[in-house]
Scaffold this motif. Structure first.
Motif, PDB file in Angstrom:
ATOM      1  N   TYR A 194     -23.143  -9.613 -14.333  1.00 31.59           N
ATOM      2  CA  TYR A 194     -22.721  -8.219 -14.230  1.00 31.59           C
ATOM      3  C   TYR A 194     -21.940  -7.843 -15.489  1.00 31.59           C
ATOM      4  O   TYR A 194     -21.127  -8.627 -15.981  1.00 31.59           O
ATOM      5  CB  TYR A 194     -21.803  -7.985 -13.023  1.00 31.59           C
ATOM      6  CG  TYR A 194     -22.438  -8.249 -11.685  1.00 31.59           C
ATOM      7  CD1 TYR A 194     -22.981  -7.208 -10.932  1.00 31.59           C
ATOM      8  CD2 TYR A 194     -22.483  -9.535 -11.149  1.00 31.59           C
ATOM      9  CE1 TYR A 194     -23.555  -7.449  -9.695  1.00 31.59           C
ATOM     10  CE2 TYR A 194     -23.061  -9.788  -9.918  1.00 31.59           C
ATOM     11  CZ  TYR A 194     -23.602  -8.737  -9.197  1.00 31.59           C
ATOM     12  OH  TYR A 194     -24.171  -8.973  -7.974  1.00 31.59           O
ATOM     13  N   ILE A 195     -22.188  -6.646 -16.006  1.00 36.33           N
ATOM     14  CA  ILE A 195     -21.375  -6.062 -17.064  1.00 36.33           C
ATOM     15  C   ILE A 195     -20.669  -4.856 -16.467  1.00 36.33           C
ATOM     16  O   ILE A 195     -21.318  -3.942 -15.941  1.00 36.33           O
ATOM     17  CB  ILE A 195     -22.229  -5.632 -18.269  1.00 36.33           C
ATOM     18  CG1 ILE A 195     -22.731  -6.865 -19.028  1.00 36.33           C
ATOM     19  CG2 ILE A 195     -21.432  -4.733 -19.218  1.00 36.33           C
ATOM     20  CD1 ILE A 195     -23.683  -6.531 -20.164  1.00 36.33           C
ATOM     21  N   PHE A 202     -16.709 -13.849 -10.335  1.00 39.65           N
ATOM     22  CA  PHE A 202     -15.497 -13.926 -11.142  1.00 39.65           C
ATOM     23  C   PHE A 202     -15.606 -12.945 -12.306  1.00 39.65           C
ATOM     24  O   PHE A 202     -16.493 -13.054 -13.145  1.00 39.65           O
ATOM     25  CB  PHE A 202     -15.287 -15.347 -11.670  1.00 39.65           C
ATOM     26  CG  PHE A 202     -14.756 -16.300 -10.642  1.00 39.65           C
ATOM     27  CD1 PHE A 202     -13.440 -16.211 -10.223  1.00 39.65           C
ATOM     28  CD2 PHE A 202     -15.563 -17.281 -10.094  1.00 39.65           C
ATOM     29  CE1 PHE A 202     -12.929 -17.084  -9.269  1.00 39.65           C
ATOM     30  CE2 PHE A 202     -15.065 -18.153  -9.138  1.00 39.65           C
ATOM     31  CZ  PHE A 202     -13.749 -18.063  -8.729  1.00 39.65           C
ATOM     32  N   GLU A 203     -14.675 -11.999 -12.342  1.00 38.81           N
ATOM     33  CA  GLU A 203     -14.612 -11.023 -13.432  1.00 38.81           C
ATOM     34  C   GLU A 203     -13.710 -11.575 -14.530  1.00 38.81           C
ATOM     35  O   GLU A 203     -12.507 -11.751 -14.327  1.00 38.81           O
ATOM     36  CB  GLU A 203     -14.022  -9.699 -12.949  1.00 38.81           C
ATOM     37  CG  GLU A 203     -14.922  -8.888 -12.062  1.00 38.81           C
ATOM     38  CD  GLU A 203     -14.380  -7.473 -11.858  1.00 38.81           C
ATOM     39  OE1 GLU A 203     -13.602  -7.001 -12.716  1.00 38.81           O
ATOM     40  OE2 GLU A 203     -14.731  -6.861 -10.854  1.00 38.81           O
ATOM     41  N   ILE A 204     -14.298 -11.836 -15.680  1.00 38.49           N
ATOM     42  CA  ILE A 204     -13.520 -12.371 -16.795  1.00 38.49           C
ATOM     43  C   ILE A 204     -12.768 -11.230 -17.451  1.00 38.49           C
ATOM     44  O   ILE A 204     -13.350 -10.271 -17.952  1.00 38.49           O
ATOM     45  CB  ILE A 204     -14.429 -13.082 -17.809  1.00 38.49           C
ATOM     46  CG1 ILE A 204     -15.138 -14.251 -17.110  1.00 38.49           C
ATOM     47  CG2 ILE A 204     -13.614 -13.598 -18.991  1.00 38.49           C
ATOM     48  CD1 ILE A 204     -16.191 -14.924 -17.953  1.00 38.49           C
ATOM     49  N   ASN A 205     -11.460 -11.343 -17.428  1.00 38.02           N
ATOM     50  CA  ASN A 205     -10.570 -10.279 -17.864  1.00 38.02           C
ATOM     51  C   ASN A 205     -10.492 -10.187 -19.383  1.00 38.02           C
ATOM     52  O   ASN A 205     -10.571 -11.198 -20.081  1.00 38.02           O
ATOM     53  CB  ASN A 205      -9.178 -10.534 -17.276  1.00 38.02           C
ATOM     54  CG  ASN A 205      -8.303  -9.322 -17.295  1.00 38.02           C
ATOM     55  OD1 ASN A 205      -7.807  -8.933 -18.349  1.00 38.02           O
ATOM     56  ND2 ASN A 205      -8.093  -8.710 -16.129  1.00 38.02           N
ATOM     57  N   LEU A 217     -25.604  -3.523 -14.509  1.00 32.73           N
ATOM     58  CA  LEU A 217     -24.628  -2.721 -15.232  1.00 32.73           C
ATOM     59  C   LEU A 217     -23.811  -1.901 -14.233  1.00 32.73           C
ATOM     60  O   LEU A 217     -24.363  -1.146 -13.433  1.00 32.73           O
ATOM     61  CB  LEU A 217     -25.335  -1.790 -16.220  1.00 32.73           C
ATOM     62  CG  LEU A 217     -24.420  -0.969 -17.142  1.00 32.73           C
ATOM     63  CD1 LEU A 217     -23.606  -1.885 -18.049  1.00 32.73           C
ATOM     64  CD2 LEU A 217     -25.244   0.013 -17.975  1.00 32.73           C
ATOM     65  N   ILE A 218     -22.486  -2.060 -14.297  1.00 28.95           N
ATOM     66  CA  ILE A 218     -21.559  -1.361 -13.408  1.00 28.95           C
ATOM     67  C   ILE A 218     -20.709  -0.416 -14.236  1.00 28.95           C
ATOM     68  O   ILE A 218     -20.178  -0.799 -15.285  1.00 28.95           O
ATOM     69  CB  ILE A 218     -20.641  -2.361 -12.671  1.00 28.95           C
ATOM     70  CG1 ILE A 218     -21.463  -3.347 -11.828  1.00 28.95           C
ATOM     71  CG2 ILE A 218     -19.632  -1.629 -11.797  1.00 28.95           C
ATOM     72  CD1 ILE A 218     -20.631  -4.464 -11.218  1.00 28.95           C
ATOM     73  N   LEU A 243     -18.352  -9.580 -16.724  1.00 23.88           N
ATOM     74  CA  LEU A 243     -17.428  -9.264 -17.805  1.00 23.88           C
ATOM     75  C   LEU A 243     -16.773  -7.932 -17.483  1.00 23.88           C
ATOM     76  O   LEU A 243     -17.463  -6.930 -17.271  1.00 23.88           O
ATOM     77  CB  LEU A 243     -18.159  -9.187 -19.145  1.00 23.88           C
ATOM     78  CG  LEU A 243     -18.656 -10.506 -19.720  1.00 23.88           C
ATOM     79  CD1 LEU A 243     -19.272 -10.284 -21.100  1.00 23.88           C
ATOM     80  CD2 LEU A 243     -17.537 -11.542 -19.817  1.00 23.88           C
ATOM     81  N   ASP A 244     -15.453  -7.909 -17.480  1.00 22.06           N
ATOM     82  CA  ASP A 244     -14.700  -6.726 -17.072  1.00 22.06           C
ATOM     83  C   ASP A 244     -14.290  -5.893 -18.283  1.00 22.06           C
ATOM     84  O   ASP A 244     -14.080  -6.430 -19.379  1.00 22.06           O
ATOM     85  CB  ASP A 244     -13.451  -7.178 -16.307  1.00 22.06           C
ATOM     86  CG  ASP A 244     -12.777  -6.046 -15.563  1.00 22.06           C
ATOM     87  OD1 ASP A 244     -13.451  -5.032 -15.293  1.00 22.06           O
ATOM     88  OD2 ASP A 244     -11.583  -6.170 -15.248  1.00 22.06           O
TER      89      ASP A 244
END
Length: 243
Positions: free
Chosen positions: A171-172, A121-124, A205-206, A151-152
């Motif tokens: 993930y960042i 889940f990417e938190i917007n 890290l993305i 975290l998006d």
């Protein structure tokens, strides 16, 4: 179009599911392995700004957000012909804090064939978080169910650093700003090096929005874990995953 007509069209959008999702690949730099896909909500009837504003006014944000999540995951599951890859899906902070979210997650897990560990889940960044205690508890519940957290658009909003500390994401995802001209910007390179050091051994890290081979090479040399962007693959329909 008057506001009443806009409201009617938004309701119709939700009821008739007049939207779709595009899926963009992400690749691991260490071996160029396909890590997974991000699902993007697409709608031809509204600009994102008009849709977001109307959903807020009508108190329909949660309904569309959860419907979109469910459809994105279900369509992805139906398309898979081999072992699943990770699927990144966006979620709003207000959805995480909504009292109906636990029942939605029960429905999702009962009907979904993709194991929870493959769903991130990417938190917007579109909303502010005012209650970090409640927010942290909602994140913990997701993790207890086996989901992972990203975290998006980190670096885009003012709350990014606090969210990194409070959420401790798996993930960042760095905002595309850092990918643009990365190969020629020493300032951006230094910032990414700091984040690479921070993330080492506990967070992936993305870098999003990579569009040139030069910026792709720079990200890899700097130690970024995963890349996403047009130079690696554009968002598209599900059929390309199995082609």
């Amino acid at each position: 179009m008057c506001q009443c007509e806009t409201n009617e069209k938004v309701n119709e959008l939700i009821e008739k599911k007049q939207y779709y999702h595009s899926y963009q690949p992400l690749f691991r730099f260490s071996d160029w392995e396909l890590v997974g896909y991000e699902a993007f909500f697409r709608c031809e009837s509204f600009t994102p700004e008009v849709l977001f504003t109307t959903l807020l006014e009508q108190d329909l944000m949660y309904e569309l957000d959860t419907t979109s999540i469910y459809e994105a995951i279900t369509s992805y599951a139906q398309s898979m012909t081999s072992a699943p890859k990770n699927l990144f899906v966006n979620i709003l902070p207000s959805t995480l804090l909504h009292p109906s979210l636990p029942s939605f997650l029960e429905k999702l897990q009962a009907t979904n064939s993709v194991p929870n560990r493959y769903i991130i889940f990417e938190i917007n960044e579109a909303e502010q978080i005012t209650d970090y205690r409640a927010f942290g508890e909602a994140v913990r519940r997701l993790r207890q169910d086996g989901f992972r957290i990203a975290l998006d658009d980190v670096g885009k909003g003012v709350a990014s650093l606090q969210r990194i500390v409070e959420v401790e994401p798996d993930y960042i995802k760095l905002d595309r700003y850092f990918a643009t001209d990365l190969s020629s910007s020493e300032k951006k390179q230094r910032m990414i090096q700091l984040l690479v050091t921070y993330c080492r051994n506990h967070t992936f890290l993305i870098l999003e929005g990579i569009e040139t081979p030069e910026d792709l090479a720079a990200a890899k040399v700097l130690g970024v874990d995963i890349g996403q962007g047009y130079v690696l693959g554009k968002p598209g329909s599900l059929h390309h995953m199995n082609s």
